[in-house]
Motif scaffolding. Structure first.
Motif, PDB file in Angstrom:
ATOM      1  N   ALA A  61      77.439  63.147 -63.598  1.00 33.33           N
ATOM      2  CA  ALA A  61      77.981  64.336 -63.685  1.00 33.33           C
ATOM      3  C   ALA A  61      79.480  64.342 -63.609  1.00 33.33           C
ATOM      4  N   ILE A  62      79.956  63.448 -62.724  1.00 35.63           N
ATOM      5  CA  ILE A  62      81.403  63.050 -62.566  1.00 35.63           C
ATOM      6  C   ILE A  62      82.103  62.801 -63.712  1.00 35.63           C
ATOM      7  N   ARG A  65      82.067  65.034 -66.435  1.00 36.27           N
ATOM      8  CA  ARG A  65      83.423  66.193 -65.965  1.00 36.27           C
ATOM      9  C   ARG A  65      84.489  65.726 -66.351  1.00 36.27           C
ATOM     10  N   ILE A  66      84.909  64.371 -66.092  1.00 33.78           N
ATOM     11  CA  ILE A  66      86.104  63.817 -66.238  1.00 33.78           C
ATOM     12  C   ILE A  66      86.325  63.577 -67.906  1.00 33.78           C
ATOM     13  N   LEU A  68      85.276  65.655 -70.056  1.00 31.21           N
ATOM     14  CA  LEU A  68      85.462  67.050 -70.678  1.00 31.21           C
ATOM     15  C   LEU A  68      86.940  67.398 -70.177  1.00 31.21           C
ATOM     16  N   THR A  69      87.241  67.036 -69.101  1.00 31.51           N
ATOM     17  CA  THR A  69      88.536  67.533 -68.961  1.00 31.51           C
ATOM     18  C   THR A  69      89.528  66.735 -69.864  1.00 31.51           C
TER      19      THR A  69
END
Length: 157
Positions: A61-62, A65-66, A68-69
Motif C-alpha cells: 500500500a505505501i 501510494r507514493i 500515485l503521488t
C-alpha cells in the motif's frame, strides 16, 4: 503374538477415522446429524493465508501510494511547464511586435499621448482613464493595529 495386536490397532485406527454417527447406530426416530458441532470455522491454514494477504497488502500500500503521488506531481509539473511555454511564446510574440516601427509609433501615441507635427492633441478624460496626480486612497483599516497605525500616520501628516 504380534499379529493379534496389529489387527486390533488397525481396527482401532479404522474406527477412529470414521465419524461417530457411522460407528454406532442412530436411535430410532432421531434426526441424523449432518455436521459435527465443532466444524464450520476457519482452519489454521486459512487464518495463516489471510494473515499473509493482510501483511502483503499493507506492505504494497505505501509504495503504491507514493507512486500515485509522484504521478500526480509529474502531471502538475507537466501542466505548469506547458503554461510556462505558452507564456514564453506570448512574450516572444510581444517582443517581435516591439521590433516593428509602426507598432512602436502606435504605442507611443497611445500611452504617452505624442502627436505628429500639425496635429491637434485631444485627450479625453473619463474618470479613472487617466492619472490626474491624486494620491492613492488607502483602504479603511480593519484591525486594531491598522487603526492605530493610520491614526499615527494622520498625526504625523
Amino acid at each position: 503374538m504380534r499379529r493379534p495386536a496389529l489387527r486390533k490397532r488397525a481396527a482401532d485406527a479404522r474406527s477412529s477415522a470414521r465419524p461417530a454417527a457411522a460407528r454406532r447406530p442412530a436411535i430410532a426416530g432421531a434426526a441424523k446429524r449432518l455436521r459435527a458441532p465443532g466444524q464450520g470455522g476457519l482452519s489454521g491454514r486459512a487464518l495463516a493465508f489471510l494473515l499473509v494477504l493482510a501483511v502483503l497488502s499493507l506492505s504494497y500500500a505505501i509504495p503504491v501510494r507514493i507512486y500515485l503521488t509522484q504521478l500526480a506531481e509529474i502531471d502538475t509539473m507537466t501542466q505548469a511547464q506547458e503554461a510556462q511555454r505558452r507564456h514564453i511564446s506570448s512574450l516572444e510574440e510581444e517582443a517581435d511586435k516591439w521590433n516593428d516601427e509602426e507598432y512602436v509609433r502606435i504605442q507611443v501615441r497611445k500611452r504617452l499621448y505624442w502627436v505628429q507635427r500639425g496635429e491637434i492633441p485631444l485627450i479625453p478624460i473619463w474618470g479613472d482613464a487617466i492619472d490626474m496626480g491624486k494620491p492613492p486612497t488607502k483602504p479603511a483599516p480593519t484591525t486594531w493595529y491598522e487603526t492605530l497605525m493610520s491614526s499615527v500616520d494622520a498625526a504625523n501628516g
